[in-house]
Design an enzyme around this catalytic site. Sequence first.
Site, PDB file in Angstrom:
ATOM      1  N   ASP A  54      -7.820  -5.289   0.081  1.00 47.53           N
ATOM      2  CA  ASP A  54      -8.339  -6.155  -0.974  1.00 47.53           C
ATOM      3  C   ASP A  54      -8.029  -7.633  -0.764  1.00 47.53           C
ATOM      4  O   ASP A  54      -8.543  -8.475  -1.492  1.00 47.53           O
ATOM      5  CB  ASP A  54      -7.782  -5.713  -2.337  1.00 47.53           C
ATOM      6  CG  ASP A  54      -8.442  -4.430  -2.804  1.00 47.53           C
ATOM      7  OD1 ASP A  54      -9.659  -4.334  -2.653  1.00 47.53           O
ATOM      8  OD2 ASP A  54      -7.734  -3.536  -3.277  1.00 47.53           O
ATOM      9  N   HIS A  93       0.856  -1.186   0.000  1.00 50.63           N
ATOM     10  CA  HIS A  93       0.000   0.000   0.000  1.00 50.63           C
ATOM     11  C   HIS A  93       0.887   1.229   0.000  1.00 50.63           C
ATOM     12  O   HIS A  93       1.952   1.218   0.619  1.00 50.63           O
ATOM     13  CB  HIS A  93      -0.898  -0.002   1.254  1.00 50.63           C
ATOM     14  CG  HIS A  93      -2.058   0.925   1.152  1.00 50.63           C
ATOM     15  ND1 HIS A  93      -1.947   2.268   1.418  1.00 50.63           N
ATOM     16  CD2 HIS A  93      -3.349   0.701   0.789  1.00 50.63           C
ATOM     17  CE1 HIS A  93      -3.131   2.834   1.237  1.00 50.63           C
ATOM     18  NE2 HIS A  93      -3.992   1.912   0.849  1.00 50.63           N
TER      19      HIS A  93
HETATM   20  C1  COA Z   1      -0.718  -0.759  -3.766  1.00 51.94           C
HETATM   21  C2  COA Z   1       0.522  -0.494  -4.604  1.00 51.94           C
HETATM   22  C3  COA Z   1       0.097   0.019  -5.987  1.00 51.94           C
HETATM   23  C4  COA Z   1       1.374   0.571  -3.891  1.00 51.94           C
HETATM   24  O1  COA Z   1       2.406   0.897  -4.748  1.00 51.94           O
HETATM   25  P1  COA Z   1       3.588   1.901  -4.392  1.00 51.94           P
HETATM   26  O2  COA Z   1       3.349   2.625  -3.127  1.00 51.94           O
HETATM   27  O3  COA Z   1       3.820   2.712  -5.611  1.00 51.94           O
HETATM   28  O4  COA Z   1       4.795   0.920  -4.080  1.00 51.94           O
HETATM   29  P2  COA Z   1       5.864   0.450  -5.107  1.00 51.94           P
HETATM   30  O5  COA Z   1       5.200  -0.191  -6.263  1.00 51.94           O
HETATM   31  O6  COA Z   1       6.807   1.591  -5.377  1.00 51.94           O
HETATM   32  O7  COA Z   1       6.635  -0.659  -4.278  1.00 51.94           O
HETATM   33  C5  COA Z   1       7.672  -0.423  -3.314  1.00 51.94           C
HETATM   34  C6  COA Z   1       8.480  -1.701  -3.184  1.00 51.94           C
HETATM   35  O8  COA Z   1       7.650  -2.741  -2.619  1.00 51.94           O
HETATM   36  C7  COA Z   1       7.480  -3.806  -3.563  1.00 51.94           C
HETATM   37  N1  COA Z   1       6.046  -4.173  -3.587  1.00 51.94           N
HETATM   38  C8  COA Z   1       4.995  -3.334  -3.463  1.00 51.94           C
HETATM   39  N2  COA Z   1       3.849  -4.020  -3.522  1.00 51.94           N
HETATM   40  C9  COA Z   1       4.188  -5.296  -3.716  1.00 51.94           C
HETATM   41  C10 COA Z   1       3.441  -6.471  -3.878  1.00 51.94           C
HETATM   42  N3  COA Z   1       2.098  -6.450  -3.854  1.00 51.94           N
HETATM   43  N4  COA Z   1       4.084  -7.614  -4.052  1.00 51.94           N
HETATM   44  C11 COA Z   1       5.443  -7.653  -4.087  1.00 51.94           C
HETATM   45  N5  COA Z   1       6.225  -6.570  -3.930  1.00 51.94           N
HETATM   46  C12 COA Z   1       5.592  -5.413  -3.744  1.00 51.94           C
HETATM   47  C13 COA Z   1       7.886  -3.217  -4.920  1.00 51.94           C
HETATM   48  O9  COA Z   1       8.319  -4.218  -5.803  1.00 51.94           O
HETATM   49  C14 COA Z   1       8.959  -2.255  -4.515  1.00 51.94           C
HETATM   50  O10 COA Z   1      10.138  -3.012  -4.268  1.00 51.94           O
HETATM   51  P3  COA Z   1      11.583  -2.406  -4.616  1.00 51.94           P
HETATM   52  O11 COA Z   1      11.743  -1.208  -3.737  1.00 51.94           O
HETATM   53  O12 COA Z   1      12.528  -3.509  -4.290  1.00 51.94           O
HETATM   54  O13 COA Z   1      11.539  -2.063  -6.060  1.00 51.94           O
HETATM   55  C15 COA Z   1       1.362  -1.791  -4.732  1.00 51.94           C
HETATM   56  O14 COA Z   1       1.719  -2.250  -3.462  1.00 51.94           O
HETATM   57  C16 COA Z   1       0.653  -2.862  -5.541  1.00 51.94           C
HETATM   58  O15 COA Z   1       0.669  -2.832  -6.772  1.00 51.94           O
HETATM   59  N6  COA Z   1      -0.004  -3.865  -4.846  1.00 51.94           N
HETATM   60  C17 COA Z   1      -0.696  -4.916  -5.527  1.00 51.94           C
HETATM   61  C18 COA Z   1      -2.060  -4.442  -6.027  1.00 51.94           C
HETATM   62  C19 COA Z   1      -3.035  -4.225  -4.890  1.00 51.94           C
HETATM   63  O16 COA Z   1      -3.206  -5.057  -4.015  1.00 51.94           O
HETATM   64  N7  COA Z   1      -3.717  -3.070  -4.956  1.00 51.94           N
HETATM   65  C20 COA Z   1      -4.717  -2.693  -3.988  1.00 51.94           C
HETATM   66  C21 COA Z   1      -4.237  -1.551  -3.155  1.00 51.94           C
HETATM   67  S1  COA Z   1      -5.392  -1.205  -1.844  1.00 51.94           S
END
Ligand code: COA
Length: 391
Positions: A315, A261
């Site tokens: 979720d 998140h």
């Molecule tokens: C929610 C979300 C978009 C937040 O994204 P964000 O704040 O931009 O975080 P980032 O994508 O920059 O991720 C930061 C780090 O955590 C890791 N990470 C984040 N979410 C992850 C996940 N669900 N699974 C595995 N690794 C994850 C990233 O790979 C990144 O690693 P790195 O620093 O080694 O590159 C992201 O966690 C995600 O895509 N989750 C899956 C989809 C989901 O469940 N969405 C509902 C949200 S309520």
Amino acid sequence: MTVCEYKPGLEGVPAAESSISHVDGLNGVLEYRGISIQELAQRSTFLETSFLLIWGHLPSQGELEEFENEIRSHRRLKYGIRDMMKFFPERSHPMDALQTSASALGLFYARRSLKDPNYIRQAVVRLLAKIPTMVAAFQLMRKGNDPITPNDELDYSANFLYMLTEKVPTPLAAKIFDVCLTIHAEHTINASTFSAMVTASTLTDPYGVIASAVGTLAGPLHGGANEEVLIMLEEIGSVENTRPYIENLIAKKEKIMGFGHRVYKVKDPRATILQELAEKLFSELGSDRYYAIALEVEKVVEEKLASKGIYPNVDFYSGLVYRKLGIPDDLFTPIFAIARVAGWLAHWKEQLEENRIFRPTQIYTGLHDVPYTPIEARDHVETNGHVAVGT
Ligand SMILES: CC(C)(COP(=O)(O)OP(=O)(O)OC[C@H]1O[C@@H](n2cnc3c(N)ncnc32)[C@H](O)[C@@H]1OP(=O)(O)O)[C@@H](O)C(=O)NCCC(=O)NCCS
């Protein structure tokens, strides 16, 4: 004027002052008007929480009864709206159907002054009352059935499940659904709420505000991860398969759905509440084999990714709960919308109280002083089958 640094996605840029909700992502805290989400989930109802969000205080007994009665009496849809919905293509996505129906409310209810508190109240009541009816009506109509008339004997959540499934739900199922709505009702300024606020700031009508928010929620980066979680659990298929499946995703640097998140760096408090609800539901309606897989996924992900602050988000368990309640997967996001209407309306009202139209700036990266080239003097270059115009 100070020149600010450009932040893609406006990450960390305050866009408003608000007293509606608060998230502390490091400590797993979510509060609506200062009250913890755990307390509201345990002791409140969705309609009482909606009142709290929109009017800023918990209602008295009299205020709550009046609000509930008003909503009950506005649940029905006008024939015109039902007739219009009958022409929606049955294969259209329920979120598109909902956006169109929400927007159509503006056709049926005339605009009045936004300074008129009665108009504000009526819009709040109509939107909270009719959005669930429209979601349920589209579900039945796309199956070729007539929509069911709301049942005045049933409260808000029980009535929605009844209109959707054509069966009166058990008290536990209705209560659990009501808690799901309560914990999804508001979450500070996310994309759809911001969309509602931007639209509200032009002083357009409330139905347009909510329609724009529904359109924003419809995208896969916002609503919808809970559907993906179920697909993942099905693909994993067994508890034994979980570890290799998750390790493979991590090795390929793929995201695990329902985890992570932008704000929470610990387990999302709503995920904890949903997990408890799922367990209650499974004990009444029978277990779900995907729950054991989900628990194993959580264990493995925690082992591997807790150091990065990756934990279950809202979720992860909600899809399992909704499916057990008999809700089709593509209605998960419309249900999110039913709940979030409360938060959108709260921000709409707050925006109107001290409105200034949103008009951010940009950092221009284009050219200047480019001469106009007559069409016959332009170069045409073939690129990937498309014709690009050279200068
Ligand atoms: C929610 C979300 C978009 C937040 O994204 P964000 O704040 O931009 O975080 P980032 O994508 O920059 O991720 C930061 C780090 O955590 C890791 N990470 C984040 N979410 C992850 C996940 N669900 N699974 C595995 N690794 C994850 C990233 O790979 C990144 O690693 P790195 O620093 O080694 O590159 C992201 O966690 C995600 O895509 N989750 C899956 C989809 C989901 O469940 N969405 C509902 C949200 S309520």
